[in-house]
Design a protein around this motif. Structure first.
Motif, PDB file in Angstrom:
ATOM      1  N   VAL A  85      37.678 -80.403  73.162  1.00 48.21           N
ATOM      2  CA  VAL A  85      37.583 -79.177  73.674  1.00 48.21           C
ATOM      3  C   VAL A  85      38.587 -79.382  74.870  1.00 48.21           C
ATOM      4  CG1 VAL A  85      35.742 -79.959  75.371  1.00 48.21           C
ATOM      5  CG2 VAL A  85      36.069 -77.721  75.186  1.00 48.21           C
ATOM      6  N   ALA A  86      39.286 -78.236  75.292  1.00 46.50           N
ATOM      7  CA  ALA A  86      40.283 -78.088  76.275  1.00 46.50           C
ATOM      8  C   ALA A  86      39.604 -77.855  77.765  1.00 46.50           C
ATOM      9  CB  ALA A  86      41.121 -76.961  76.035  1.00 46.50           C
ATOM     10  N   PHE A  87      40.109 -78.114  78.932  1.00 46.10           N
ATOM     11  CA  PHE A  87      39.741 -77.878  80.181  1.00 46.10           C
ATOM     12  C   PHE A  87      40.849 -77.609  80.937  1.00 46.10           C
ATOM     13  CE2 PHE A  87      40.499 -82.401  80.271  1.00 46.10           C
ATOM     14  CZ  PHE A  87      41.196 -82.637  81.525  1.00 46.10           C
ATOM     15  N   ASP A  88      40.700 -76.757  81.649  1.00 45.66           N
ATOM     16  CA  ASP A  88      41.578 -76.431  83.086  1.00 45.66           C
ATOM     17  C   ASP A  88      41.388 -77.372  84.331  1.00 45.66           C
ATOM     18  OD1 ASP A  88      42.698 -74.501  81.573  1.00 45.66           O
ATOM     19  OD2 ASP A  88      41.149 -72.886  82.229  1.00 45.66           O
ATOM     20  N   THR A 133      42.416 -82.261  77.351  1.00 48.68           N
ATOM     21  CA  THR A 133      41.220 -82.205  76.566  1.00 48.68           C
ATOM     22  C   THR A 133      40.166 -83.293  76.773  1.00 48.68           C
ATOM     23  OG1 THR A 133      42.447 -83.865  74.808  1.00 48.68           O
ATOM     24  CG2 THR A 133      42.778 -81.319  74.753  1.00 48.68           C
ATOM     25  N   ILE A 134      39.109 -83.020  76.294  1.00 48.76           N
ATOM     26  CA  ILE A 134      37.845 -83.825  76.077  1.00 48.76           C
ATOM     27  C   ILE A 134      37.437 -84.271  74.748  1.00 48.76           C
ATOM     28  CG2 ILE A 134      35.467 -84.349  76.765  1.00 48.76           C
ATOM     29  CD1 ILE A 134      36.010 -82.530  79.130  1.00 48.76           C
ATOM     30  N   THR A 135      37.552 -85.300  74.336  1.00 50.12           N
ATOM     31  CA  THR A 135      36.992 -85.753  73.067  1.00 50.12           C
ATOM     32  C   THR A 135      35.632 -86.280  73.128  1.00 50.12           C
ATOM     33  OG1 THR A 135      39.343 -86.267  72.537  1.00 50.12           O
ATOM     34  CG2 THR A 135      37.402 -86.815  70.740  1.00 50.12           C
ATOM     35  N   TYR A 136      34.720 -85.987  72.042  1.00 41.27           N
ATOM     36  CA  TYR A 136      33.398 -86.625  72.447  1.00 41.27           C
ATOM     37  C   TYR A 136      32.694 -86.449  71.129  1.00 41.27           C
ATOM     38  CZ  TYR A 136      31.987 -81.653  71.582  1.00 41.27           C
ATOM     39  OH  TYR A 136      31.776 -80.364  71.353  1.00 41.27           O
ATOM     40  N   VAL A 189      38.181 -88.659  78.303  1.00 40.39           N
ATOM     41  CA  VAL A 189      38.967 -87.236  79.127  1.00 40.39           C
ATOM     42  C   VAL A 189      40.376 -87.701  79.185  1.00 40.39           C
ATOM     43  CG1 VAL A 189      39.194 -86.002  81.228  1.00 40.39           C
ATOM     44  CG2 VAL A 189      37.015 -86.904  80.732  1.00 40.39           C
ATOM     45  N   ASP A 190      41.253 -86.846  78.550  1.00 40.57           N
ATOM     46  CA  ASP A 190      42.722 -87.127  78.871  1.00 40.57           C
ATOM     47  C   ASP A 190      43.445 -85.740  79.489  1.00 40.57           C
ATOM     48  OD1 ASP A 190      45.499 -87.179  78.110  1.00 40.57           O
ATOM     49  OD2 ASP A 190      45.249 -87.886  76.042  1.00 40.57           O
ATOM     50  N   TRP A 191      43.967 -86.246  80.856  1.00 41.96           N
ATOM     51  CA  TRP A 191      44.589 -85.330  81.613  1.00 41.96           C
ATOM     52  C   TRP A 191      45.875 -84.784  81.118  1.00 41.96           C
ATOM     53  CZ3 TRP A 191      40.581 -88.561  83.411  1.00 41.96           C
ATOM     54  CH2 TRP A 191      39.373 -87.819  84.273  1.00 41.96           C
ATOM     55  N   THR A 192      46.452 -85.831  80.225  1.00 39.70           N
ATOM     56  CA  THR A 192      47.873 -85.450  79.887  1.00 39.70           C
ATOM     57  C   THR A 192      47.805 -84.242  78.943  1.00 39.70           C
ATOM     58  OG1 THR A 192      48.455 -87.804  79.982  1.00 39.70           O
ATOM     59  CG2 THR A 192      49.929 -86.387  78.604  1.00 39.70           C
TER      60      THR A 192
END
Length: 408
Positions: free
Chosen positions: A338-341, A293-296, A287-290
């Motif tokens: 994937v992107a997240f809010d 995005t979440i890479t998996y 999880v990258d808060w900058t």
């Protein structure tokens, strides 16, 4: 009658062997005609009553063990969901119409579970074959050798039962050690930076169902977090030990390589040298808060779920590859992003949370998706409790379940 045209109620009554159907509380739900004849009882004297109230031990025999042995067997069936064959039992029966008068009887019992769709024991089939006549005939024969053989048969049966009990106690001790090891390796995670996660681990119902599920959270450089779950095939202390090795290896790899796919590749290479690691499944996320995005990447594991702020749920299934050790040669693993809010929720779990016997996995994933949508406003801890309460069977799961929830 049913669709097959077979009247199973009539079949049950016509069985030549004596059979009782018991509830999980050991109440008699039904008895076939053979059982009623051998026990010398009428149906109304049995149905709805607790087995041991109808057939108590002989109070005049201080060495009577029939009730204790039978109860232990039935409890094993409830705990394991597997059949249990008992050694030859002396279990005296009160003579019909003669209260307090017990007749010497010998039985060969088998107890088998009837499971529901969730793997819970719904009924227990208690089948007994009476061998009183055989034992008495052998014991009363004038041939001394046959008499000694009958006595030895009964003694050996009791010795076998004692050996089985010692084996069960040893297995229970192994289970206690495995649980302690698992708890030591799966503590509540400390805060990772200013981010908090909720974790849960629920062992399977039954004393002998200790598995190799794990979770791990690690702080990475920048405002990033690595979150993983995995599941080792098997039960008991050996599976828990393999789990500890793989969890540590993946946690270390996630800190030094670039991306979840590379971390799983390193884990796969390491797993080749660990006995019992074959077919392990795992999923690694970063999880990258900058960048929000979440890479998996997944090694044969059920897909993580991303609960978006609008209540929709996205299953992260675009980077799934076979479990560890499934390929004889190294192949690069896939990776997706994937992107997240802000305010979204990431959920990682093991298959014990969603899978049920004789049910397609998509049904379990549908239950998970619906539960996440219903509880989308809950904080991480409350959401974890709600998912366990709704998704695990009321009588307990037949497989371990690990769960990690991160509100993003």
């Amino acid at each position: 009658m049913n669709a097959s045209g077979i009247d199973y109620a009539a079949v049950f009554q016509a069985l030549p062997g004596a059979v009782l159907l018991l509830t999980p509380e050991f109440e008699i739900a039904d008895a076939n005609e053979a059982l009623l004849r051998r026990a010398g009882r009428e149906r109304h004297q049995l149905i709805g009553r607790v087995l041991f109230d109808v057939f108590p031990d002989n109070p005049g025999d201080p060495d009577a063990t029939g009730t204790r042995n039978l109860r232990a067997s039935l409890e094993r069936v409830l705990a394991t969901g597997a059949p249990d064959t008992m050694a030859l039992q002396r279990y005296d029966v009160e003579a019909p119409g003669r209260p307090g008068v017990f007749e010497e009887r010998y039985w060969s019992p088998v107890n088998a579970p009837v499971l529901d769709a969730d793997g819970r024991v719904r009924l227990i089939v208690h089948r007994v074959e009476e061998v009183t006549g055989i034992v008495r005939a052998a014991a009363g024969d004038r041939d001394g050798d046959r008499q000694r053989m009958a006595a030895e048969l009964y003694t050996r049966a009791q010795e076998l039962q004692g050996a089985n009990e010692r084996l069960r106690r040893a297995h229970a001790r192994e289970q206690e050690v495995a649980l302690a090891l698992q708890e030591a390796m799966l503590p509540a995670p400390p805060p990772v930076g200013h981010h908090r996660a909720a974790v849960r681990y629920r062992p399977a119902t039954g004393a002998l169902h200790v598995c190799g599920d794990w979770y791990d959270l690690a702080e990475l450089s920048g405002d990033r977090m690595a979150v993983a779950v995995g599941d080792v095939v098997g039960h008991g202390l050996s599976a828990a030990c393999v789990m500890g090795q793989l969890r540590s290896a993946l946690s270390a790899a996630a800190r030094v390589v670039v991306g979840p796919a590379r971390a799983l590749e390193v884990l796969g290479i390491y797993a080749r040298s660990v006995d019992g690691a074959e077919s392990t499944t795992a999923v690694q996320t970063v999880v990258d808060w900058t960048t929000h995005t979440i890479t998996y990447s997944s090694a044969g594991h059920p897909p993580p779920a991303l609960l978006h702020t609008d209540g929709t749920v996205e299953l992260l299934d675009r980077a799934t590859d076979p479990p560890l050790g499934a390929r004889p040669e190294h192949v690069d693993r896939p990776e997706a992003r994937v992107a997240f809010d802000e305010g979204a929720v990431l959920v990682l779990y093991t298959d014990g949370l969603i899978e049920r016997r004789r049910e397609d996995i998509d049904v379990g994933l549908g239950r998970l998706t619906a539960a996440l949508t219903r509880h989308r406003a809950a904080d991480a801890e409350s959401l974890a409790d709600a998912l366990l309460a709704e998704l695990l069977p009321p009588g307990g799961a037949t497989d371990d379940a690990a769960l990690v929830i991160v509100r993003l």
